[in-house]
Write an enzyme that holds these catalytic residues in place. Structure first.
Site, PDB file in Angstrom:
ATOM      1  N   CYS A  86      -2.722   8.153   4.001  1.00 52.38           N
ATOM      2  CA  CYS A  86      -2.524   7.663   2.632  1.00 52.38           C
ATOM      3  C   CYS A  86      -3.761   7.915   1.776  1.00 52.38           C
ATOM      4  O   CYS A  86      -3.657   8.342   0.631  1.00 52.38           O
ATOM      5  CB  CYS A  86      -2.183   6.173   2.653  1.00 52.38           C
ATOM      6  SG  CYS A  86      -3.399   5.143   3.491  1.00 52.38           S
ATOM      7  N   GLU A 126       0.882  -1.166   0.000  1.00 48.38           N
ATOM      8  CA  GLU A 126       0.000   0.000   0.000  1.00 48.38           C
ATOM      9  C   GLU A 126       0.916   1.211   0.000  1.00 48.38           C
ATOM     10  O   GLU A 126       1.593   1.479   0.980  1.00 48.38           O
ATOM     11  CB  GLU A 126      -0.921  -0.042   1.232  1.00 48.38           C
ATOM     12  CG  GLU A 126      -2.085   0.931   1.143  1.00 48.38           C
ATOM     13  CD  GLU A 126      -1.753   2.273   1.754  1.00 48.38           C
ATOM     14  OE1 GLU A 126      -1.298   3.161   1.001  1.00 48.38           O
ATOM     15  OE2 GLU A 126      -1.936   2.437   2.962  1.00 48.38           O
TER      16      GLU A 126
END
Length: 219
Positions: A38, A4
């Site tokens: 994020c 990720e």
């Protein structure tokens, strides 16, 4: 293996959206954890019919964010994780301003103790500017104007990242149509991006591969 790798998530607001709900979601989606998320709402893509009203409401709300000691209850904007990250963020902001963006709020490191960066709002950002092309991992919001829904989708997809996206509209059919066109790992309709243990989470393109959570994570 699951990677990720962050993102530059689009937050689309169409002309028929509930603006008050969209502004509140954008505020949380962009500034939570001092913008160090994020899946934060990093590119605010607003349809031109409501961009002026949205910008005014968002700017007013951003001005009221309290910055300070992260252990204090009233604090919303705490320090950034590292000084070098703050320097990098400031470099991206200054580059975007040099490219022609308009500074509405903030845009500078905060002097004194602590690794703080002022909550920042950039307007008139285009797809050729630094804050559009790169991930800004800090309390900086970039407002981009879309001519219509199709242009909003094109702007959203014009990125090397593809983690999550948000779409604000009161038309469920339109929301689903747009969601199906977006090149991201997750779509949130009338909500900012979150992770939930009932649903898989992950990105496409340079936002990584594989999925966390749900039965994928268990396996």
């Amino acid at each position: 293996c699951v990677l990720e790798l962050g993102g530059s998530d689009p937050f689309i607001v169409l002309n028929d959206a509930n603006l008050d709900e969209a502004v509140q979601a954008a505020l949380i989606g962009r500034f939570q954890n001092s913008g160090q998320v994020c899946a934060a709402a990093k590119r605010l893509i607003i349809e031109e019919g409501v961009v002026e009203a949205f910008t005014a409401k968002f700017l007013e709300a951003s001005r009221n964010l309290v910055m300070g000691d992260p252990t204090a209850t009233e604090t919303y904007i705490g320090p950034m994780a590292r000084f070098d990250l703050r320097d990098e963020l400031d470099g991206q902001v200054q580059a975007t301003l040099a490219e022609g963006a308009t500074l509405l709020l903030g845009g500078s490191k905060v002097e004194g103790a602590g690794n703080y960066y002022a909550p920042t709002v950039l307007a008139n950002v285009t797809d050729q500017m630094t804050s559009f092309k790169q991930e800004l991992f800090g309390p900086v919001a970039s407002i981009i104007t879309a001519r219509d829904a199709d242009h909003a989708v094109a702007l959203a997809n014009d990125s090397e990242f593809g983690l999550t996206a948000s779409v604000f509209t009161t038309d469920p059919q339109k929301a689903r149509s747009i969601a199906n066109q977006l090149e991201t790992g997750g779509i949130f309709i009338n909500a900012y991006s979150v992770s939930d243990p009932r649903v898989s989470f992950g990105g496409v393109k340079k936002s990584g591969f594989g999925r966390e959570l749900s039965h994928f994570g268990v396996r």
